[in-house]
Design a protein around this motif. Structure first.
Motif, PDB file in Angstrom:
ATOM      1  N   LEU A 247       0.869  -1.188   0.000  1.00 15.66           N
ATOM      2  CA  LEU A 247       0.000   0.000   0.000  1.00 15.66           C
ATOM      3  C   LEU A 247       0.900   1.230   0.000  1.00 15.66           C
ATOM      4  N   ILE A 248       1.228   1.711  -1.177  1.00 15.11           N
ATOM      5  CA  ILE A 248       2.195   2.792  -1.289  1.00 15.11           C
ATOM      6  C   ILE A 248       1.478   4.137  -1.363  1.00 15.11           C
ATOM      7  N   PRO A 249       2.137   5.218  -0.963  1.00 18.97           N
ATOM      8  CA  PRO A 249       1.497   6.543  -0.996  1.00 18.97           C
ATOM      9  C   PRO A 249       1.283   7.048  -2.412  1.00 18.97           C
ATOM     10  N   ILE A 250       0.209   7.830  -2.571  1.00 21.07           N
ATOM     11  CA  ILE A 250      -0.134   8.430  -3.854  1.00 21.07           C
ATOM     12  C   ILE A 250      -0.146   9.944  -3.707  1.00 21.07           C
ATOM     13  N   CYS A 251       0.537  10.618  -4.614  1.00 18.65           N
ATOM     14  CA  CYS A 251       0.571  12.079  -4.656  1.00 18.65           C
ATOM     15  C   CYS A 251      -0.246  12.545  -5.857  1.00 18.65           C
ATOM     16  N   VAL A 252      -1.050  13.583  -5.659  1.00 18.75           N
ATOM     17  CA  VAL A 252      -1.829  14.184  -6.746  1.00 18.75           C
ATOM     18  C   VAL A 252      -1.337  15.611  -6.965  1.00 18.75           C
ATOM     19  N   PHE A 253      -0.959  15.903  -8.204  1.00 18.43           N
ATOM     20  CA  PHE A 253      -0.534  17.264  -8.561  1.00 18.43           C
ATOM     21  C   PHE A 253      -1.533  17.833  -9.557  1.00 18.43           C
ATOM     22  N   ALA A 254      -2.466  18.634  -9.051  1.00 15.70           N
ATOM     23  CA  ALA A 254      -3.465  19.286  -9.898  1.00 15.70           C
ATOM     24  C   ALA A 254      -3.046  20.737 -10.098  1.00 15.70           C
ATOM     25  N   LYS A 255      -2.253  20.968 -11.110  1.00 16.07           N
ATOM     26  CA  LYS A 255      -1.689  22.295 -11.340  1.00 16.07           C
ATOM     27  C   LYS A 255      -2.798  23.314 -11.610  1.00 16.07           C
ATOM     28  N   GLY A 256      -2.768  24.404 -10.860  1.00 11.09           N
ATOM     29  CA  GLY A 256      -3.732  25.466 -11.053  1.00 11.09           C
ATOM     30  C   GLY A 256      -5.075  25.261 -10.377  1.00 11.09           C
ATOM     31  N   ALA A 257      -5.212  24.183  -9.613  1.00  8.52           N
ATOM     32  CA  ALA A 257      -6.511  23.906  -8.967  1.00  8.52           C
ATOM     33  C   ALA A 257      -6.617  24.597  -7.615  1.00  8.52           C
ATOM     34  N   HIS A 258      -6.303  25.870  -7.588  1.00  8.02           N
ATOM     35  CA  HIS A 258      -6.382  26.652  -6.353  1.00  8.02           C
ATOM     36  C   HIS A 258      -7.813  26.731  -5.839  1.00  8.02           C
ATOM     37  N   TYR A 259      -8.763  26.563  -6.746  1.00  8.62           N
ATOM     38  CA  TYR A 259     -10.186  26.647  -6.424  1.00  8.62           C
ATOM     39  C   TYR A 259     -10.711  25.366  -5.745  1.00  8.62           C
ATOM     40  N   ALA A 260      -9.864  24.336  -5.648  1.00  7.22           N
ATOM     41  CA  ALA A 260     -10.355  23.041  -5.159  1.00  7.22           C
ATOM     42  C   ALA A 260      -9.425  22.391  -4.140  1.00  7.22           C
ATOM     43  N   THR A 261      -8.582  23.180  -3.474  1.00  5.83           N
ATOM     44  CA  THR A 261      -7.652  22.570  -2.510  1.00  5.83           C
ATOM     45  C   THR A 261      -8.392  21.941  -1.339  1.00  5.83           C
ATOM     46  N   ASP A 262      -9.590  22.468  -1.008  1.00  8.66           N
ATOM     47  CA  ASP A 262     -10.358  21.848   0.072  1.00  8.66           C
ATOM     48  C   ASP A 262     -10.819  20.452  -0.312  1.00  8.66           C
TER      49      ASP A 262
END
Length: 378
Positions: free
Chosen positions: A254-269
């Motif tokens: 069960l390895i960690p997953i990173c998500v990079f949503a560039k420009g998604a300042h409107y959805a950090t919550d």
């Protein structure tokens, strides 16, 4: 030697700092790596590219391994990321992709939804078609000799969809967004089918030895919150859910997953509310880490977010900017990185200053915090 649950034996890992940070565990210092760290800013990479095309390097495990290790040999990095490209999935689905001096080009991009259903090879076996990636991962795990973890990756569905329709980069992504507005149901179906292929691809990377994954939603900036909630976030969630659940079923780590949503300042919550699925959220350089921290659920690890252009500055300036960044993010549940990939003309000496400052300054801050926490005898 360490033996993974899938039966592969690899050299024992000597530096697990980034994995601890990704899981929200305490670390002695802040781990650091750089997106596109094996690339054109390295003179040894430019020399190798004189002899081999870009996709030849990607498709030759020995060459991909060699390139992956280049920055590890130069710098004291806490992670290595396999040399590949997010566009190997469209290639696997039957699309031609050419890497030009101006970036990737699709000679025959998708024109309409019906074409996407008929011309793409949805029945492709990802375990066979992209076998060269998995072989490169296994080879690199051995060649790393446990120095640091190896990160695997994929493009996210919306980002891949953009390239497949636009035929390359775009300032507006208007052709791809046209699909979202004119054919929303079919677009969701298309994104879902892409998600299934990405899940297969990433599971095979874990089987091959990847110790962490990153999903690149590089074109999130072209969406607003409403579009993101419908055409990006559900598929990011599905991919992470399926990776976790199928890994359990298959006896994989069960390895960690990173998500990079560039420009998604409107959805950090949204992005930071499911740390059990999206363990790490990477921020681009426009995002305020203090604001994002205030929205985070407990257990979320943040990554980022030095402006890649900062590496044009003198090393002393880079060190100062890096210290400021560490002050904002804090030194726990945090992975230092750039806010996007390093540019081809990034300065080697500034890269060194960035990495060295992260390690030294975060150790100093951690030691200072520990001393402050010890009550003094009166």
């Amino acid at each position: 030697m360490d033996t993974d649950p899938n039966g592969l034996s690899f050299p024992r890992l000597k530096n697990d700092c980034i994995l601890k940070a990704a899981h929200g565990q305490k670390t002695d210092y802040v781990p650091v790596w750089i997106m596109r760290q094996a690339g054109r800013y390295l003179p040894e990479f430019r020399e190798l590219r004189k002899q081999h095309s870009f996709f030849t390097v990607c498709e030759t495990p020995e060459l991909a391994c060699q390139v992956t290790l280049m920055p590890i040999k130069r710098f004291d990095l806490d992670a290595s990321i396999i040399f590949s490209d997010i566009l190997v999935i469209p290639q696997a689905l039957g699309m031609q992709v050419d890497m030009t001096s101006e970036g990737p080009k699709f000679p025959n991009p998708l024109v309409d939804v019906k074409q996407a259903c008929t011309v793409l090879h949805w029945d492709v076996d990802m375990s066979k078609r992209l076998d060269y990636v998995y072989k490169a991962i296994t080879l690199t795990r051995h060649e790393l000799a446990g120095k640091c973890p190896l990160v695997g990756f994929s493009g996210a569905p919306w980002t891949l969809m953009c390239y497949m329709i636009e035929g390359g980069g775009s300032k507006t992504m208007s052709k791809a967004k046209k699909w979202l507005y004119q054919s929303p149901v079919e677009s969701e179906q298309f994104l879902d089918r892409l998600s299934e292929k990405i899940i297969d691809y990433l599971l095979n990377q874990i089987k091959a030895g990847a110790q962490m994954l990153q999903l690149f939603e590089s074109n999130a900036e072209y969406l607003n919150r409403s579009l993101f909630e419908k055409f990006s976030y559900p598929f990011l969630t599905k991919i992470c859910q399926q990776i976790k659940s199928r890994s359990c079923d298959m006896g994989l780590p069960l390895i960690p997953i990173c998500v990079f949503a560039k420009g998604a300042h409107y959805a950090t919550d949204l992005l930071t509310k499911q740390p059990q699925l999206m363990n790490v959220i990477s921020l681009d350089w426009t995002m305020d880490p203090v604001h994002v921290r205030s929205q985070c659920s407990s257990g979320v690890c943040l990554q980022g977010n030095l402006d890649p252009c900062a590496l044009y500055a003198d090393p002393e300036v880079v060190s100062s900017l890096t210290r400021d960044m560490l002050d904002e993010f804090g030194t726990q549940s945090y992975i230092a990185n750039l806010g996007h990939g390093i540019y081809p003309d990034g300065r080697i000496e500034s890269v060194e200053a960035f990495i060295d400052t992260v390690h030294k300054y975060s150790r100093q801050k951690n030691n200072s915090d520990q001393l402050t926490a010890i009550p003094m005898n009166q």
